[in-house]
Scaffold this active site. Structure first.
Site, PDB file in Angstrom:
ATOM      1  N   LEU A 173       0.811  -1.224  -0.030  1.00 18.86           N
ATOM      2  CA  LEU A 173       0.184  -0.089  -0.104  1.00 18.86           C
ATOM      3  C   LEU A 173       0.963   1.366  -0.116  1.00 18.86           C
ATOM      4  CD1 LEU A 173      -2.796  -1.353   2.399  1.00 18.86           C
ATOM      5  CD2 LEU A 173      -3.161  -0.462   0.292  1.00 18.86           C
ATOM      6  N   LYS A 174       1.886   1.316   0.823  1.00 20.16           N
ATOM      7  CA  LYS A 174       2.600   2.452   0.856  1.00 20.16           C
ATOM      8  C   LYS A 174       3.368   2.614  -0.507  1.00 20.16           C
ATOM      9  CE  LYS A 174       3.926   2.578   5.714  1.00 20.16           C
ATOM     10  NZ  LYS A 174       4.635   2.267   7.046  1.00 20.16           N
ATOM     11  N   GLU A 190      -4.828   8.786   3.837  1.00 23.97           N
ATOM     12  CA  GLU A 190      -4.260   9.303   5.079  1.00 23.97           C
ATOM     13  C   GLU A 190      -3.196   8.386   6.097  1.00 23.97           C
ATOM     14  OE1 GLU A 190      -4.406  12.580   5.555  1.00 23.97           O
ATOM     15  OE2 GLU A 190      -5.217  12.677   3.568  1.00 23.97           O
ATOM     16  N   LYS A 197      -4.974  -9.576  15.971  1.00 20.12           N
ATOM     17  CA  LYS A 197      -6.251 -10.150  16.861  1.00 20.12           C
ATOM     18  C   LYS A 197      -5.626 -10.910  18.034  1.00 20.12           C
ATOM     19  CE  LYS A 197     -10.745 -12.127  16.113  1.00 20.12           C
ATOM     20  NZ  LYS A 197     -11.683 -10.853  16.007  1.00 20.12           N
ATOM     21  N   SER A 201      -9.599 -12.850  21.737  1.00 19.89           N
ATOM     22  CA  SER A 201     -10.708 -12.655  20.792  1.00 19.89           C
ATOM     23  C   SER A 201     -10.734 -13.842  19.745  1.00 19.89           C
ATOM     24  CB  SER A 201     -10.312 -11.365  20.092  1.00 19.89           C
ATOM     25  OG  SER A 201     -10.281 -10.211  20.821  1.00 19.89           O
ATOM     26  N   ARG A 229      -6.660  -1.418   8.350  1.00 16.62           N
ATOM     27  CA  ARG A 229      -7.713  -0.146   8.000  1.00 16.62           C
ATOM     28  C   ARG A 229      -7.105   0.886   7.292  1.00 16.62           C
ATOM     29  NH1 ARG A 229     -10.873   0.398  13.266  1.00 16.62           N
ATOM     30  NH2 ARG A 229     -11.849  -1.701  12.521  1.00 16.62           N
ATOM     31  N   HIS A 272     -14.833  -3.736   2.573  1.00 17.38           N
ATOM     32  CA  HIS A 272     -14.095  -4.849   3.219  1.00 17.38           C
ATOM     33  C   HIS A 272     -13.489  -5.882   2.204  1.00 17.38           C
ATOM     34  CE1 HIS A 272     -15.951  -4.356   7.343  1.00 17.38           C
ATOM     35  NE2 HIS A 272     -16.017  -3.149   6.990  1.00 17.38           N
ATOM     36  N   GLU A 291      -7.613  -9.405   6.486  1.00 21.70           N
ATOM     37  CA  GLU A 291      -8.812  -8.406   6.261  1.00 21.70           C
ATOM     38  C   GLU A 291      -8.199  -6.802   6.157  1.00 21.70           C
ATOM     39  OE1 GLU A 291     -13.033  -8.452   8.517  1.00 21.70           O
ATOM     40  OE2 GLU A 291     -11.778  -7.012   9.287  1.00 21.70           O
TER      41      GLU A 291
HETATM   42  P1  0O2 Z   1     -13.871  -5.638  15.805  1.00 17.56           P
HETATM   43  O1  0O2 Z   1     -13.866  -5.360  17.097  1.00 17.56           O
HETATM   44  O2  0O2 Z   1     -13.470  -4.203  15.171  1.00 17.56           O
HETATM   45  O3  0O2 Z   1     -12.761  -6.776  15.623  1.00 17.56           O
HETATM   46  P2  0O2 Z   1     -16.807 -11.967  10.315  1.00 17.56           P
HETATM   47  O4  0O2 Z   1     -15.637 -11.118  10.962  1.00 17.56           O
HETATM   48  O5  0O2 Z   1     -16.587 -12.417   8.955  1.00 17.56           O
HETATM   49  O6  0O2 Z   1     -17.245 -13.216  11.412  1.00 17.56           O
HETATM   50  P3  0O2 Z   1     -18.870 -10.112   9.743  1.00 17.56           P
HETATM   51  O7  0O2 Z   1     -19.840  -9.228  10.752  1.00 17.56           O
HETATM   52  O8  0O2 Z   1     -19.606 -10.853   8.678  1.00 17.56           O
HETATM   53  O9  0O2 Z   1     -18.013 -11.018  10.589  1.00 17.56           O
HETATM   54  O10 0O2 Z   1     -17.660  -9.236   9.022  1.00 17.56           O
HETATM   55  P4  0O2 Z   1     -17.868  -7.750   8.536  1.00 17.56           P
HETATM   56  O11 0O2 Z   1     -19.527  -7.405   8.280  1.00 17.56           O
HETATM   57  O12 0O2 Z   1     -17.069  -7.707   7.342  1.00 17.56           O
HETATM   58  O13 0O2 Z   1     -17.286  -6.703   9.837  1.00 17.56           O
HETATM   59  C1  0O2 Z   1     -16.010  -7.267  10.133  1.00 17.56           C
HETATM   60  C2  0O2 Z   1     -15.504  -5.933  10.867  1.00 17.56           C
HETATM   61  O14 0O2 Z   1     -15.886  -4.816  10.185  1.00 17.56           O
HETATM   62  C3  0O2 Z   1     -15.922  -5.818  12.221  1.00 17.56           C
HETATM   63  O15 0O2 Z   1     -15.150  -6.321  13.039  1.00 17.56           O
HETATM   64  C4  0O2 Z   1     -15.659  -4.401  12.520  1.00 17.56           C
HETATM   65  O16 0O2 Z   1     -14.326  -4.003  12.722  1.00 17.56           O
HETATM   66  C5  0O2 Z   1     -16.047  -3.752  11.201  1.00 17.56           C
HETATM   67  N1  0O2 Z   1     -17.586  -3.447  11.131  1.00 17.56           N
HETATM   68  C6  0O2 Z   1     -18.473  -4.263  10.624  1.00 17.56           C
HETATM   69  N2  0O2 Z   1     -19.667  -3.507  10.599  1.00 17.56           N
HETATM   70  C7  0O2 Z   1     -19.503  -2.554  11.586  1.00 17.56           C
HETATM   71  C8  0O2 Z   1     -20.466  -1.402  12.152  1.00 17.56           C
HETATM   72  O17 0O2 Z   1     -21.552  -1.461  12.022  1.00 17.56           O
HETATM   73  N3  0O2 Z   1     -19.561  -0.470  13.089  1.00 17.56           N
HETATM   74  C9  0O2 Z   1     -18.307  -0.578  13.354  1.00 17.56           C
HETATM   75  N4  0O2 Z   1     -18.051   0.521  13.969  1.00 17.56           N
HETATM   76  N5  0O2 Z   1     -17.671  -1.194  12.769  1.00 17.56           N
HETATM   77  C10 0O2 Z   1     -18.303  -2.412  11.753  1.00 17.56           C
HETATM   78  P5  0O2 Z   1     -15.517  -7.011  14.174  1.00 17.56           P
HETATM   79  O18 0O2 Z   1     -14.893  -8.504  14.777  1.00 17.56           O
HETATM   80  O19 0O2 Z   1     -17.109  -7.380  14.570  1.00 17.56           O
HETATM   81  O20 0O2 Z   1     -15.403  -6.418  15.477  1.00 17.56           O
END
Ligand code: 0O2
Length: 351
Positions: A173-174, A190, A197, A201, A229, A272, A291
């Site tokens: 990316l850089k 930015e 993890k 977790s 991110r 994502h 991810e």
């Molecule tokens: P954390 O604490 O940030 O790690 P999966 O990971 O595939 O089992 P999912 O929900 O299908 O689960 O994946 P998705 O939708 O791609 O979401 C993955 C991550 O995106 C989340 O990780 C969050 O970091 C972020 N994310 C998704 N939805 C939201 C949201 O509504 N609000 C915020 N603030 N972040 C979101 P984790 O593991 O849920 O949480």
């Protein structure tokens, strides 16, 4: 004491009663029934050989089968003096003989000696058993610790792979950022934030999803152990950067979720990507899952505030906050595109 002749039983009882509690049986059958009930309380068994119903040899055979002979010494009380019978009894494991007619002091001394000998033998055996059990327990503890150490080693090794994958994506990316900034005179992102993890977790997620907690299971079922991110100023930079990254021919896109084009109900917007990326280790090339989340600066700010709500219990008026957050997310989208529009107009203006 087992003898079918009442006089013998009474004689022996008289000789031993002042030192021992004497329990009697009149044949082998009764002896086995009493042994079944009292075998843990017996110090010695005085046994006649020739008896009706069940003889002394049958009692010895049964005691051997049930392994009672290991704990209870058997003394044969018999009128027989033949070497053959004595030998047969000794081979079966009896401890001593008391010959009829009974002589009080001989009976007492033989019984006393045999009981003492067995007490010592049993004590010694118990000690050896306890020692062996202690050693076995220690051995198990050492084995468990060795296993944990091994697990810890392979877990650290696995985390190293994920960390390498984070570094690999970050570097790519850089490099893209540098190339892009040369061409367009600005940086497409930015900031890059990355995280590995935590073990807690990882455990919690595998457990929640019903998967075993093993190294293979982590590799197979989790896609977000390595997470990056990428925070961009404008929405179109997100797509441009994602396109440039995924176009690289050694990267595989395992999953793509576009929450910018299809925002979540709460207003969350990000792109994502679950990537499989090669890393190069001393033992060869390996593909690792990473991810990568792309979002705008404003949405990153929004997500960090919204994320706090997820982990707080008992927030007053939570529903109202959710609605407020949704309004903010929609405003952010408006703002992001307005800023992009302004940037385009500035870019298009002549120097
Ligand atoms: P954390 O604490 O940030 O790690 P999966 O990971 O595939 O089992 P999912 O929900 O299908 O689960 O994946 P998705 O939708 O791609 O979401 C993955 C991550 O995106 C989340 O990780 C969050 O970091 C972020 N994310 C998704 N939805 C939201 C949201 O509504 N609000 C915020 N603030 N972040 C979101 P984790 O593991 O849920 O949480």
């Amino acid at each position: 004491m087992v003898d079918d002749v009442e006089l013998n039983r009474e004689l022996l009882r008289d000789m031993l009663e002042n030192v021992y509690v004497v329990e009697t049986a009149q044949d082998g059958q009764e002896a086995l029934e009493k042994l079944e009930e009292h075998q843990t309380e017996l110090a010695a068994l005085l046994l006649d050989l020739r008896m009706p119903r069940l003889d002394g040899f049958a009692v010895i055979e049964e005691m051997k089968r049930k392994r009672w002979m290991e704990r209870i010494p058997v003394l044969i009380i018999s009128g027989e003096h033949g070497v053959e019978v004595e030998n047969q009894c000794l081979e079966l494991g009896v401890s001593d003989f008391i010959h009829k007619p009974f002589e009080g002091s001989v009976v007492k001394n033989r019984v006393k000696n045999v009981i003492e000998l067995f007490r010592c033998k049993n004590q010694l055996e118990r000690k050896v058993r306890e020692q062996a059990e202690r050693l076995e327990r220690q051995h198990q503890i050492i084995e468990q610790q060795a296993e944990k150490l091994q697990e810890a080693k392979s877990f650290s090794r696995l985390m190293l792979e994920y960390q390498s994958a984070i570094m690999e994506v970050e570097t790519r990316l850089k490099v893209l950022n540098a190339e892009f900034s040369q061409e367009y005179k600005r940086n497409p992102f930015e900031a890059i934030k990355s995280r590995l993890k935590s073990p807690e977790s990882i455990y919690e997620k595998l457990d929640r999803k019903g998967y075993p907690v093993t190294m293979d299971s982590i590799r197979e079922h989790l896609t977000d152990v390595a997470g990056l991110r990428v925070v961009c100023a404008f929405p179109d930079d997100i797509y441009r950067l994602a396109e440039l990254l995924t176009r690289q021919d050694d990267i595989m896109v395992l999953r793509r979720k576009d929450y910018i084009k299809n925002p979540k109900d709460n207003g969350y917007r990000s792109l994502h990507l679950i990537l499989s990326i090669p890393i190069f280790l001393p033992d060869g090339k390996k593909y690792v899952k990473v991810e990568v989340q792309f979002r705008t600066i404003a949405m990153d700010f929004w997500a960090s505030v919204e994320h706090k709500l997820k982990y707080k219990k008992d927030v007053a008026n939570a529903e109202e906050i959710v609605e407020q957050l949704k309004i903010c997310a929609d405003s952010i989208e408006d703002l992001d595109y307005q800023m992009q529009e302004i940037r385009n107009r500035i870019d298009n203006a002549r120097d």
